[in-house]
Write a protein that holds these residues in place. Structure first.
Motif, PDB file in Angstrom:
ATOM      1  N   ALA A  97     -66.909 -21.026 -21.108  1.00 32.01           N
ATOM      2  CA  ALA A  97     -68.153 -20.366 -21.515  1.00 32.01           C
ATOM      3  C   ALA A  97     -68.016 -19.774 -22.919  1.00 32.01           C
ATOM      4  N   LYS A  98     -66.895 -19.141 -23.206  1.00 27.03           N
ATOM      5  CA  LYS A  98     -66.660 -18.563 -24.531  1.00 27.03           C
ATOM      6  C   LYS A  98     -66.566 -19.659 -25.595  1.00 27.03           C
ATOM      7  N   LEU A  99     -65.923 -20.766 -25.249  1.00 31.63           N
ATOM      8  CA  LEU A  99     -65.809 -21.897 -26.175  1.00 31.63           C
ATOM      9  C   LEU A  99     -67.193 -22.443 -26.522  1.00 31.63           C
ATOM     10  N   LYS A 100     -68.041 -22.609 -25.520  1.00 30.60           N
ATOM     11  CA  LYS A 100     -69.395 -23.120 -25.767  1.00 30.60           C
ATOM     12  C   LYS A 100     -70.177 -22.188 -26.687  1.00 30.60           C
ATOM     13  N   SER A 107     -71.068 -23.701 -37.815  1.00 34.61           N
ATOM     14  CA  SER A 107     -72.031 -24.333 -38.717  1.00 34.61           C
ATOM     15  C   SER A 107     -71.376 -25.529 -39.390  1.00 34.61           C
ATOM     16  N   PRO A 108     -71.757 -26.750 -39.036  1.00 33.70           N
ATOM     17  CA  PRO A 108     -72.782 -27.060 -38.052  1.00 33.70           C
ATOM     18  C   PRO A 108     -72.269 -26.848 -36.630  1.00 33.70           C
ATOM     19  N   ALA A 109     -73.206 -26.640 -35.723  1.00 36.81           N
ATOM     20  CA  ALA A 109     -72.848 -26.447 -34.316  1.00 36.81           C
ATOM     21  C   ALA A 109     -72.168 -27.708 -33.782  1.00 36.81           C
ATOM     22  N   VAL A 110     -71.239 -27.511 -32.875  1.00 35.40           N
ATOM     23  CA  VAL A 110     -70.575 -28.631 -32.210  1.00 35.40           C
ATOM     24  C   VAL A 110     -70.738 -28.475 -30.711  1.00 35.40           C
ATOM     25  N   THR A 111     -70.619 -29.576 -30.010  1.00 35.88           N
ATOM     26  CA  THR A 111     -70.714 -29.565 -28.554  1.00 35.88           C
ATOM     27  C   THR A 111     -69.375 -30.011 -27.987  1.00 35.88           C
ATOM     28  N   PRO A 112     -68.645 -29.107 -27.339  1.00 32.05           N
ATOM     29  CA  PRO A 112     -67.344 -29.479 -26.780  1.00 32.05           C
ATOM     30  C   PRO A 112     -67.472 -30.576 -25.723  1.00 32.05           C
TER      31      PRO A 112
END
Length: 189
Positions: A97-100, A107-112
């Motif tokens: 949850a913290k990683l997400k 920036s830019p956002a990433v999706t694990p």
């Protein structure tokens, strides 16, 4: 070995980026693919580069710890192993949850991507074949090795990462993973 190569390769890429060289994401991803340490999500060219790679490694690590710990609850014999497994499920669910949150703030956002790499999948499949004391011994070994690899990746990214929210996540997670590693080493099986 594949997971360790991914960590080492990622660290080398980050070090090059910190020196102002190797900033081309496609070059970095090609290097990772040639070493054989990247999964498909890591190899996709993105503007996020090292941040995406780190997020994927961290997410896969959490997923591996959760899945092997769920298996420990079913296949383990030792009360100590099952207690440790419950702690790992809780802690790594919170870590995910913290990683997400950190990845979304980058920036830019990433999706694990939590997909296990080939080595993690092989280890999980091997654990599925074991029960009782044999499972407990193998689980302890995998928890020790996995937490050491994760600790190395966190320290490397905290020092040389390219996304401040993920660097903070990595630095904040180091003491937690260190505690997990020490707990795994101390398990009596």
């Amino acid at each position: 070995m594949t997971f360790r190569r991914t960590i080492i390769t990622s660290t080398a890429i980050l070090a090059l980026a910190a020196c102002g060289r190797g900033n081309d994401a496609s070059q970095a991803n090609t290097t990772m693919t040639e070493v054989g340490g990247a999964n498909a999500a890591d190899a996709a060219p993105t503007a996020a580069g090292a941040a995406q790679s780190f997020a994927n490694v961290a997410a896969a690590s959490d997923a591996f710890e959760i899945e092997t710990s769920r298996l420990a609850l079913a296949n383990g014999a030792s009360a100590a192993v099952k207690s440790y497994a419950n702690k790992m499920i809780e802690a790594h669910t919170a870590s995910t949850a913290k990683l997400k949150t950190a990845a979304a703030a980058a920036s830019p956002a990433v999706t694990p991507n939590p997909a296990l790499n080939a080595e993690q999948q092989q280890k999980l499949d091997q654990l599925k074949t074991l029960n009782g004391a044999a499972f407990d011994r193998a689980y302890k070994a995998e928890q020790t090795a996995g937490h050491q690899q994760t600790l190395d990746a966190l320290k490397a990214y905290a020092a040389t990462g390219d996304a401040a929210p993920l660097m903070t996540f990595a630095a904040d997670t180091v003491p937690v993973v260190t505690a997990h590693l020490n707990m795994a080493k101390a398990l009596k099986v």
